[in-house]
Design an enzyme around this catalytic site. Structure first.
Site, PDB file in Angstrom:
ATOM      1  N   ASP A 136       0.804  -1.226   0.000  1.00  0.00           N
ATOM      2  CA  ASP A 136       0.000   0.000   0.000  1.00  0.00           C
ATOM      3  C   ASP A 136       0.839   1.279   0.000  1.00  0.00           C
ATOM      4  O   ASP A 136       0.384   2.336   0.431  1.00  0.00           O
ATOM      5  CB  ASP A 136      -0.954   0.026   1.207  1.00  0.00           C
ATOM      6  CG  ASP A 136      -1.956  -1.103   1.172  1.00  0.00           C
ATOM      7  OD1 ASP A 136      -2.286  -1.570   0.069  1.00  0.00           O
ATOM      8  OD2 ASP A 136      -2.418  -1.533   2.253  1.00  0.00           O
ATOM      9  N   GLU A 137       2.072   1.195  -0.485  1.00  0.00           N
ATOM     10  CA  GLU A 137       2.954   2.361  -0.499  1.00  0.00           C
ATOM     11  C   GLU A 137       3.289   2.822  -1.912  1.00  0.00           C
ATOM     12  O   GLU A 137       4.095   3.736  -2.091  1.00  0.00           O
ATOM     13  CB  GLU A 137       4.256   2.041   0.245  1.00  0.00           C
ATOM     14  CG  GLU A 137       4.079   1.733   1.728  1.00  0.00           C
ATOM     15  CD  GLU A 137       3.843   2.972   2.564  1.00  0.00           C
ATOM     16  OE1 GLU A 137       3.942   4.081   2.008  1.00  0.00           O
ATOM     17  OE2 GLU A 137       3.561   2.830   3.762  1.00  0.00           O
TER      18      GLU A 137
END
Length: 304
Positions: free
Chosen positions: A248-249
């Site tokens: 999720d980065e």
């Protein structure tokens, strides 16, 4: 790996504005004087007509430069190799730039990964059938079979690849690679509830777009709506981003939010959030498929 028998392939409804004899040129790299003129001179030499041009510099004094140009040219397919060669020659003349050139009449091939939740998957297939997304859906891959019949109704091949419990997903990912290699230009995770390994991402070597049911960087990981309810948030949202090894980065493509109140339950938040997820993901897929998104470090430039 199981292929769920599909109905005869149904051609997507043609778009009234589908590009004919049009190409998109993406240029990015170190900013300096003369880039736009150099690109324009090559296109002019070949008699191309510039339909649209967007550009951005993050710092005109030694920063990074980004340009998206759409141009039309009769006999485009025959001319593209020579245009590409001339662009390469021009870029070698003191420019520190990279470029990509693509015929817009050839839609990008995409595979959609899904699990049990179907709202993002079916929205993409519906938009594709209506001709709203300039893509060719090569296949749907899922670790469950619940959506097989609905995918079949769109005439799209459906592959069931179970994902065993535990951290080792290598067997399933090997089957994924067998299906995907050479058959897709990018992958969309339409609420695919599995974590992809860094090895898989590297070996696949095509962009992967994920929809996260949260306005990142808030509430990273599982159960974001429950976390949002616990915090009493007044806005919930969704984020479409490129997948990297860091969960999720990855670089963010698109985000949106909707206002909520204290009276709404977790189920209410999930229902309203699903609407945002569909809209955000479809915009991200469209923009990527039209070469409107340029990745730069861990962020994006989006010429939407």
């Amino acid at each position: 790996m199981t292929l769920i028998q599909q109905a005869p392939l149904a051609a997507p409804r043609p778009r009234d504005d589908s590009p004919r004899d049009q190409a998109v040129l993406i240029v990015h790299g170190a900013d300096r004087t003369g880039i736009v003129a150099a690109v324009g001179s090559v296109l002019s030499k070949h008699g191309a007509n510039i339909v649209s041009l967007d550009q951005y510099s993050d710092n005109p004094h030694g920063g990074a430069f980004f340009q998206r140009t759409v141009f039309s040219l009769d006999g485009l397919k025959a001319a593209l190799p020579e245009i590409e060669n001339d662009l390469r020659t021009e870029m070698d003349r003191g420019f520190d730039l990279e470029f990509t050139l693509r015929d817009l009449s050839k839609p990008q091939r995409v595979a959609i990964f899904a699990s049990k939740e179907d709202h993002c998957l079916l929205d993409l297939l519906w938009r594709h059938r209506r001709g709203e997304l300039p893509i060719s859906v090569s296949m749907v891959i899922s670790n469950h079979t619940e959506t097989a019949d609905e995918v079949r109704s769109f005439g799209i091949p459906f592959f069931h690849v179970p994902s065993p419990a535990g951290p080792d997903k290598s067997a399933a990912e090997a089957q994924h690679l067998q299906l995907l290699r050479g058959n897709v230009d990018f992958v969309v995770l339409a609420r695919y509830m599995q974590i992809l390994s860094g090895r898989f991402i590297k070996e696949l070597a095509v962009p992967i777009i994920n929809i996260h049911h949260s306005f990142l960087p808030a509430f990273i990981g599982a159960g974001p709506y429950a976390k949002a309810k616990q915090r009493g948030v007044k806005l919930i949202g969704a984020t479409a981003h490129y997948v990297t090894e860091d969960l999720d980065e990855g670089p963010i493509i698109e985000q949106d939010v909707v206002r909520v109140t204290h009276a709404e339950t977790v189920a209410d938040l999930q229902r309203r959030g699903a609407d945002v997820e569909r809209a955000v993901l479809s915009r991200a897929v469209r923009w990527h498929s039209e070469d409107r998104v340029i990745r730069h470090d861990n962020h994006t430039i989006v010429f939407a």
